[in-house]
Scaffold this active site. Structure first.
Site, PDB file in Angstrom:
ATOM      1  CB  SER A   1       3.491   5.119  16.165  1.00  0.00           C
ATOM      2  OG  SER A   1       3.054   3.872  15.677  1.00  0.00           O
TER       3      SER A   1
ATOM      4  CD  GLU B   1       7.569   5.711   9.732  1.00  0.00           C
ATOM      5  OE1 GLU B   1       7.504   4.887  10.670  1.00  0.00           O
ATOM      6  OE2 GLU B   1       7.607   6.940   9.906  1.00  0.00           O
TER       7      GLU B   1
ATOM      8  CG  HIS C   1       7.273   2.825  13.323  1.00  0.00           C
ATOM      9  ND1 HIS C   1       6.514   3.803  12.733  1.00  0.00           N
ATOM     10  CD2 HIS C   1       6.582   2.430  14.432  1.00  0.00           C
ATOM     11  CE1 HIS C   1       5.414   3.988  13.435  1.00  0.00           C
ATOM     12  NE2 HIS C   1       5.430   3.180  14.485  1.00  0.00           N
TER      13      HIS C   1
END
Length: 514
Positions: A217, A328, A422
């Site tokens: 991320s 995600e 995610h």
């Protein structure tokens, strides 16, 4: 005589026993550290890689760590960097094992090391983990980031903290006047951590010439920035970017960042840097989320003109492994929850203009019942299209790159709602499924072993392939590796889909994970 011999033997045995249970010691450039066993490997935690960025050092490049006399205890994590406190009642997929625990402090520039040996001659490969959290939250001490399992595979694992939010990425005219630029302190911290690794990791059994940077991320965005930053050149040999936020790698324009910083200084009532540096951290944190700063204000790495000079592109001589999860967007985007044909058509017209009709043909829905699956597939394909666009922008002589999509929903009470959310791949890659209270099965552990094998191969050689594994082709073949309940080598996107995403990008479209 026999009694004397027995006494010597007992004493020698006692000395061996004491030595076997003695705390492991490592000498660093700043002083000696005392670690502890973590199962079959050794762990050293809370190691300062830079001076505490407090007082006069707030909003300055990281300074060298302060040396100490004697042996420093390295058996406990240091404080996590200052960050907003999470609302514990929020409905989110991330349970405790994904979150940073207190204490939080500005004095937080620590790293942690797990290693199977302390012999410098071992020259083991090294991985340096850069945590995610939107450049706002997170820590190298988060439970699922612990390196004890990867270290058992012959890898030295390092996790780091770095300054975040306004502490790491504040830009302002006051700071520019003092330093000539501002807004990249958190990224400078990461470089300082890599410099520490280069200078000290041999004492932990690692090879400073075989370092892989790995991030997820915001950490993946940081990996892209480090690939472009001249100050990071020579500090790593390979790179992994998980949940590769390709669209968010653009630096915040300097003028915009400075306007926000100047407004924050005005709201604080401080008219000088000394006054700003004297403010308590909790007051600054409150200002960070003050609505008067404007809508959707976030503190991200800034185009300061120095950390990544104008026109500087990512290095292409470094092998890269990167990819995304299927879902995600499940915890972030209202788009992921679209459930009607009307809402779907409106989303296409808003998000994919001027090619919305082309995307409607490629991702058709006949009834409302088709919408959810189609939307989720479109969002997953969009993330993969970002990886493809990144790959196609590299030169023809670039080092190998390997793309993936992770598709296994992490089990738990919210699995149906958030699916392969995610960061859900992280505990599988680290092998840290024992943290938390999810109902993992033998299938989960098998997937984790598979990911660890691919990842550790890449960390060792720059190639994820190895004995007993399905061959993972390079991205320039047009194929990804799909990992999860089923494994497959696949292009993921058809030629028509690739062309549509390419044309949409050329028309000003913006690909993101969410």
């Amino acid at each position: 005589m026999i009694k004397a011999i027995r006494t010597v033997v007992v004493i020698a045995f006692a000395m061996l026993s004491l030595d076997a249970f003695a705390a492991p010691l490592v000498q660093t450039q700043s002083g000696e550290l005392s670690g502890a066993s973590d199962g079959p490997v050794l762990a050293f935690k809370g190691i300062p890689y830079a001076a505490a960025p407090v007082g006069a050092l707030r909003w300055r490049p990281p300074a060298a760590p302060v040396s100490w006399q004697g042996v420093r205890d390295a058996t406990k994590f240091g404080a996590s960097c200052e960050q907003p406190r999470r609302n514990s009642t929020a409905v989110i997929p991330w349970t405790a094992e994904y979150l940073a625990d207190p204490p939080f402090s500005e004095d937080c520039l620590f790293l942690n090391v797990w290693t199977p040996t302390l012999h410098p001659a071992s020259k083991l490969p090294v991985v340096v983990w850069i945590h995610g959290g939107g450049f706002t939250e997170g820590s190298g001490a988060v439970p699922i980031y612990r390196g004890n399992h990867l270290a058992q595979k012959g890898i030295v694992v390092v996790t780091i903290n770095y300054r975040m939010g306004l502490f790491g990425f504040l830009a302002s005219g006051l700071l520019d006047a003092e330093q000539g630029s501002s807004g990249e302190y958190g990224m400078m911290d990461q470089v300082a951590a890599l410099e520490w690794v280069k200078a000290n990791i041999a004492g932990f059994g690692g090879d400073p010439a075989q370092v892989t940077i790995e991030g997820q991320s915001a950490g993946a965005i940081a990996v892209h920035h480090l690939l472009a930053a001249p100050s990071a050149q020579g500090l790593f040999a390979r790179a992994i970017a998980e949940s590769n936020s390709w669209a968010d790698t653009a630096l915040v324009p300097r003028e915009r960042a400075e306007a926000i910083g100047d407004k924050l200084a005005s709201l604080s009532g401080a008219t000088t840097l000394d006054a700003l540096r004297a403010m308590p951290a909790d007051q600054l944190l409150a200002l960070q989320t003050d609505a008067r700063l404007g809508d959707h204000v976030r503190f991200f790495p800034v185009d300061d003109g120095k950390f990544i000079p104008a026109g500087m592109k990512e290095r292409t001589d470094v092998p890269v492994l990167l990819g995304s999860n299927h879902d995600e967007a499940s915890a972030f985007s209202p788009t992921w929850q679209i459930a009607t044909s009307r809402a779907y058509q409106a989303m296409l017209g808003d998000r994919f203009a001027p090619l919305s009709a082309q995307f409607a043909a490629l991702y058709p829905v006949k009834t409302d019942a088709d919408v959810s699956t189609t939307v989720r597939r479109l969002l997953a394909d969009s993330a993969s299209a970002g990886v493809i666009a990144w790959s196609q922008a590299r030169d023809e002589h670039a080092a190998p790159a390997y793309g993936y999509r992770f598709t296994h929903p992490e089990p738990g009470p919210l699995a149906a709602r958030f699916a392969t959310f995610h960061s859900s791949e992280v505990p599988y890659a680290f092998g840290t499924l024992e943290y938390g209270h999810r109902p993992f099965t033998a299938k989960d552990h098998a997937i984790s072993r598979q990911l660890q094998s691919y990842w550790s191969n890449f960390i060792r050689t720059g190639n994820p392939n190895g004995p007993g594994l399905m061959t993972w082709p390079q991205l320039d073949s047009g194929n990804f590796m799909q990992l999860g309940d089923t494994q497959a080598v696949t292009p993921l996107l058809s030629k028509e889909q690739r062309d549509a995403f390419r044309d949409w990008l050329a028309a000003g479209g913006r690909i993101g994970l969410f």
